[in-house]
Design a protein around this motif. Structure first.
Motif, PDB file in Angstrom:
ATOM      1  N   VAL A  90       0.601  -1.519  -0.031  1.00  0.00           N
ATOM      2  CA  VAL A  90      -0.007  -0.493   0.177  1.00  0.00           C
ATOM      3  C   VAL A  90       0.832   0.768   0.066  1.00  0.00           C
ATOM      4  CG1 VAL A  90       0.463   0.014   2.235  1.00  0.00           C
ATOM      5  CG2 VAL A  90      -1.355   1.700   1.460  1.00  0.00           C
ATOM      6  N   ALA A  91       0.553   1.869  -0.703  1.00  0.00           N
ATOM      7  CA  ALA A  91       0.976   3.523  -0.890  1.00  0.00           C
ATOM      8  C   ALA A  91       0.366   4.578  -0.219  1.00  0.00           C
ATOM      9  CB  ALA A  91       1.220   3.552  -1.911  1.00  0.00           C
ATOM     10  N   CYS A  92       0.664   5.012   1.409  1.00  0.00           N
ATOM     11  CA  CYS A  92       0.911   5.821   1.362  1.00  0.00           C
ATOM     12  C   CYS A  92       0.999   6.833   1.052  1.00  0.00           C
ATOM     13  CB  CYS A  92       0.717   5.871   3.225  1.00  0.00           C
ATOM     14  SG  CYS A  92      -0.585   4.341   3.679  1.00  0.00           S
ATOM     15  N   VAL A  93       0.543   8.674   0.715  1.00  0.00           N
ATOM     16  CA  VAL A  93       0.466   9.813   0.187  1.00  0.00           C
ATOM     17  C   VAL A  93      -0.387   9.946   0.919  1.00  0.00           C
ATOM     18  CG1 VAL A  93       0.657  10.908  -1.401  1.00  0.00           C
ATOM     19  CG2 VAL A  93       0.735   8.901  -1.934  1.00  0.00           C
ATOM     20  N   ARG A  94       0.350  11.951   1.635  1.00  0.00           N
ATOM     21  CA  ARG A  94      -0.061  12.704   2.434  1.00  0.00           C
ATOM     22  C   ARG A  94       1.278  13.914   2.275  1.00  0.00           C
ATOM     23  NH1 ARG A  94      -2.093   9.218   2.988  1.00  0.00           N
ATOM     24  NH2 ARG A  94      -3.078   7.924   5.712  1.00  0.00           N
ATOM     25  N   ASP A  95       0.825  14.808   2.745  1.00  0.00           N
ATOM     26  CA  ASP A  95       1.074  16.118   2.308  1.00  0.00           C
ATOM     27  C   ASP A  95       2.210  16.911   3.287  1.00  0.00           C
ATOM     28  OD1 ASP A  95      -1.467  17.536   3.254  1.00  0.00           O
ATOM     29  OD2 ASP A  95      -1.519  18.405   1.906  1.00  0.00           O
ATOM     30  N   ASP A  96       2.305  16.576   4.488  1.00  0.00           N
ATOM     31  CA  ASP A  96       2.685  17.147   5.488  1.00  0.00           C
ATOM     32  C   ASP A  96       3.098  16.112   6.311  1.00  0.00           C
ATOM     33  OD1 ASP A  96       2.537  18.828   7.775  1.00  0.00           O
ATOM     34  OD2 ASP A  96       2.070  16.999   8.775  1.00  0.00           O
ATOM     35  N   PRO A  97       4.889  16.315   6.569  1.00  0.00           N
ATOM     36  CA  PRO A  97       5.027  15.276   6.972  1.00  0.00           C
ATOM     37  C   PRO A  97       4.994  14.561   8.627  1.00  0.00           C
ATOM     38  CG  PRO A  97       6.355  17.534   6.802  1.00  0.00           C
ATOM     39  CD  PRO A  97       4.835  17.341   6.235  1.00  0.00           C
ATOM     40  N   ARG A  98       4.504  15.485   9.793  1.00  0.00           N
ATOM     41  CA  ARG A  98       4.136  15.128  10.862  1.00  0.00           C
ATOM     42  C   ARG A  98       2.960  14.328  10.585  1.00  0.00           C
ATOM     43  NH1 ARG A  98       3.449  19.767  14.809  1.00  0.00           N
ATOM     44  NH2 ARG A  98       2.834  17.847  16.022  1.00  0.00           N
ATOM     45  N   SER A  99       1.959  14.460   9.365  1.00  0.00           N
ATOM     46  CA  SER A  99       1.165  14.076   9.595  1.00  0.00           C
ATOM     47  C   SER A  99       1.473  12.069   8.994  1.00  0.00           C
ATOM     48  CB  SER A  99       0.198  14.005   8.210  1.00  0.00           C
ATOM     49  OG  SER A  99      -0.754  13.220   7.935  1.00  0.00           O
ATOM     50  N   LEU A 100       2.636  11.857   7.853  1.00  0.00           N
ATOM     51  CA  LEU A 100       3.022  10.993   7.118  1.00  0.00           C
ATOM     52  C   LEU A 100       3.655  10.636   7.679  1.00  0.00           C
ATOM     53  CD1 LEU A 100       3.324   9.365   5.244  1.00  0.00           C
ATOM     54  CD2 LEU A 100       5.483  10.487   4.242  1.00  0.00           C
ATOM     55  N   ASP A 101       4.057  10.527   9.132  1.00  0.00           N
ATOM     56  CA  ASP A 101       5.113  10.187  10.768  1.00  0.00           C
ATOM     57  C   ASP A 101       4.757   9.572  11.300  1.00  0.00           C
ATOM     58  OD1 ASP A 101       7.813   9.460  11.223  1.00  0.00           O
ATOM     59  OD2 ASP A 101       7.237  10.833  13.106  1.00  0.00           O
ATOM     60  N   GLY A 102       3.247   9.902  11.308  1.00  0.00           N
ATOM     61  CA  GLY A 102       2.091   9.537  12.097  1.00  0.00           C
ATOM     62  C   GLY A 102       1.350   8.318  11.776  1.00  0.00           C
ATOM     63  N   VAL A 103       1.475   8.409  10.565  1.00  0.00           N
ATOM     64  CA  VAL A 103       1.113   6.757  10.293  1.00  0.00           C
ATOM     65  C   VAL A 103       1.424   5.843   9.862  1.00  0.00           C
ATOM     66  CG1 VAL A 103      -0.095   5.787   7.489  1.00  0.00           C
ATOM     67  CG2 VAL A 103      -1.114   8.207   8.038  1.00  0.00           C
ATOM     68  N   ARG A 104       3.300   6.239   9.793  1.00  0.00           N
ATOM     69  CA  ARG A 104       3.935   5.182   9.357  1.00  0.00           C
ATOM     70  C   ARG A 104       3.949   4.529  11.125  1.00  0.00           C
ATOM     71  NH1 ARG A 104       7.715   8.503   8.327  1.00  0.00           N
ATOM     72  NH2 ARG A 104       8.425   8.164   5.718  1.00  0.00           N
ATOM     73  N   ARG A 105       4.619   5.678  12.059  1.00  0.00           N
ATOM     74  CA  ARG A 105       4.179   4.995  13.684  1.00  0.00           C
ATOM     75  C   ARG A 105       3.134   3.920  13.665  1.00  0.00           C
ATOM     76  NH1 ARG A 105       4.669  10.201  14.989  1.00  0.00           N
ATOM     77  NH2 ARG A 105       3.172  10.072  16.427  1.00  0.00           N
ATOM     78  N   HIS A 106       1.674   4.094  12.939  1.00  0.00           N
ATOM     79  CA  HIS A 106       0.482   3.536  13.729  1.00  0.00           C
ATOM     80  C   HIS A 106       0.373   2.477  13.134  1.00  0.00           C
ATOM     81  CE1 HIS A 106      -3.188   4.348  15.197  1.00  0.00           C
ATOM     82  NE2 HIS A 106      -3.616   3.122  14.745  1.00  0.00           N
ATOM     83  N   LEU A 107       1.086   2.081  11.757  1.00  0.00           N
ATOM     84  CA  LEU A 107       1.271   0.943  11.099  1.00  0.00           C
ATOM     85  C   LEU A 107       2.399  -0.163  12.046  1.00  0.00           C
ATOM     86  CD1 LEU A 107       1.159   1.731   6.867  1.00  0.00           C
ATOM     87  CD2 LEU A 107      -1.180   1.580   9.186  1.00  0.00           C
ATOM     88  N   HIS A 108       3.399   0.495  12.545  1.00  0.00           N
ATOM     89  CA  HIS A 108       4.174   0.190  13.092  1.00  0.00           C
ATOM     90  C   HIS A 108       3.937  -0.355  14.179  1.00  0.00           C
ATOM     91  CE1 HIS A 108       8.531  -1.266  14.191  1.00  0.00           C
ATOM     92  NE2 HIS A 108       8.566  -1.084  15.202  1.00  0.00           N
ATOM     93  N   ARG A 109       3.407   0.040  14.550  1.00  0.00           N
ATOM     94  CA  ARG A 109       2.742  -0.682  16.143  1.00  0.00           C
ATOM     95  C   ARG A 109       1.848  -1.793  16.084  1.00  0.00           C
ATOM     96  NH1 ARG A 109      -0.397   4.495  17.909  1.00  0.00           N
ATOM     97  NH2 ARG A 109       1.720   4.922  17.607  1.00  0.00           N
ATOM     98  N   HIS A 110       1.103  -1.536  14.746  1.00  0.00           N
ATOM     99  CA  HIS A 110       0.044  -2.258  14.292  1.00  0.00           C
ATOM    100  C   HIS A 110       0.807  -3.505  13.837  1.00  0.00           C
ATOM    101  CE1 HIS A 110      -3.374  -1.224  16.705  1.00  0.00           C
ATOM    102  NE2 HIS A 110      -3.321   0.337  15.467  1.00  0.00           N
ATOM    103  N   GLY A 111       2.327  -3.694  13.965  1.00  0.00           N
ATOM    104  CA  GLY A 111       2.809  -5.031  13.316  1.00  0.00           C
ATOM    105  C   GLY A 111       2.792  -4.651  11.546  1.00  0.00           C
ATOM    106  N   LEU A 112       2.301  -2.985  10.612  1.00  0.00           N
ATOM    107  CA  LEU A 112       1.737  -3.347   9.433  1.00  0.00           C
ATOM    108  C   LEU A 112       2.684  -2.611   8.496  1.00  0.00           C
ATOM    109  CD1 LEU A 112      -1.639  -3.168  10.582  1.00  0.00           C
ATOM    110  CD2 LEU A 112      -1.179  -5.203   9.129  1.00  0.00           C
ATOM    111  N   ALA A 113       3.333  -2.434   9.503  1.00  0.00           N
ATOM    112  CA  ALA A 113       5.116  -1.206   8.315  1.00  0.00           C
ATOM    113  C   ALA A 113       5.166  -1.811   7.197  1.00  0.00           C
ATOM    114  CB  ALA A 113       5.704  -0.762   9.139  1.00  0.00           C
ATOM    115  N   ALA A 114       5.500  -3.242   7.339  1.00  0.00           N
ATOM    116  CA  ALA A 114       6.522  -4.059   6.171  1.00  0.00           C
ATOM    117  C   ALA A 114       5.870  -4.219   5.043  1.00  0.00           C
ATOM    118  CB  ALA A 114       6.673  -5.507   7.125  1.00  0.00           C
TER     119      ALA A 114
END
Length: 244
Positions: A90-114
């Protein structure tokens, strides 16, 4: 490569996984009810479960999530759940670095970032420009709250052999871009692709689901006769062109 068809097993597996995540989030929110952290409520159960099940059941391999900075990571989570089951990304696209980092952290927390790739849009490379680099998208979710929603939808290169495009938040009470039909952003109206469109009362402001390709060369977007929207329900009445 086309999507391999419908898999009820993958759909059910993704549905149950997102259901479990929503329950865990509710428990976390209860435990942190006294906290002022805005990250305590990010899940949208009905929307998440539906999108995850639809994407996984369709066996989508290249998935796309485009949303504004203020959006919750719920859709990204749902698509990552699906991608983990189909072996896709899945390609996650955001226009704000903090928002994108939040998505990354959230997926990592649930073991889905890979299962995810993260793309930051910039003034010199807008969301549409980033999306245009992705070829043969099987399953795309675009938030109608995006300022340039139409441009993003037009930039999606859907798999000609079969794809699904979901537009979330298609009805919103306060917006300056509302069309006469009441919808903020419709894939069919913006792009004019062949396919079948349905609007469902799911999520806070309804979603539009459009199926394109997949051998349905004779099927066009159903002409919309009337759209009826209430605060809690959204209904789409279509005219199939048959004589009355």
């Amino acid at each position: 490569m086309a999507m391999a068809g419908w898999s009820p097993e993958l759909a059910m597996d993704a549905y149950l996984h997102t259901l479990q995540l929503c329950k865990q989030q509710e428990e976390h929110a209860d435990d942190a009810s006294d906290s002022s952290s805005s990250s305590s409520v990010v899940m949208e159960p009905r929307s998440m479960e539906y999108i995850a099940a639809l994407a996984a059941g369709s066996q989508a391999r290249l998935l796309l999530d485009v949303a504004p900075a203020a959006a919750s990571p719920a859709t990204a989570v749902a698509l990552a759940v699906a991608a983990a089951r189909t072996g896709g990304r899945v390609a996650c696209v955001r226009d704000d670095p903090r928002s994108l980092d939040g998505v990354r952290r959230h997926l990592h927390r649930h073991g889905l970032a890979a299962s995810a790739d993260f793309h930051l849009a910039r003034p010199s490379a807008t969301e549409a420009a980033v999306v245009r680099q992705l070829r043969c998208v099987d399953f795309a979710v675009v938030d109608a709250s995006l300022e340039r929603c139409g441009g993003v939808l037009g930039a999606v290169d859907v798999n000609p052999r079969g794809a699904i495009v979901v537009v979330t938040n298609v009805f919103q009470e306060e917006t300056t871009t509302r069309r006469s039909s009441g919808r903020v952003c419709s894939y069919g109206q913006v792009v004019g692709k062949k396919g079948r469109a349905t609007v469902l009362p799911i999520g806070r402001h309804g979603i539009e689901v459009t199926r394109v390709g997949g051998g349905s060369s004779g099927a066009h977007l159903q002409p919309h006769k009337k759209v009826v929207s209430t605060p809690k329900r959204t209904f789409l009445v279509c005219d199939d062109g048959s004589p009355s």
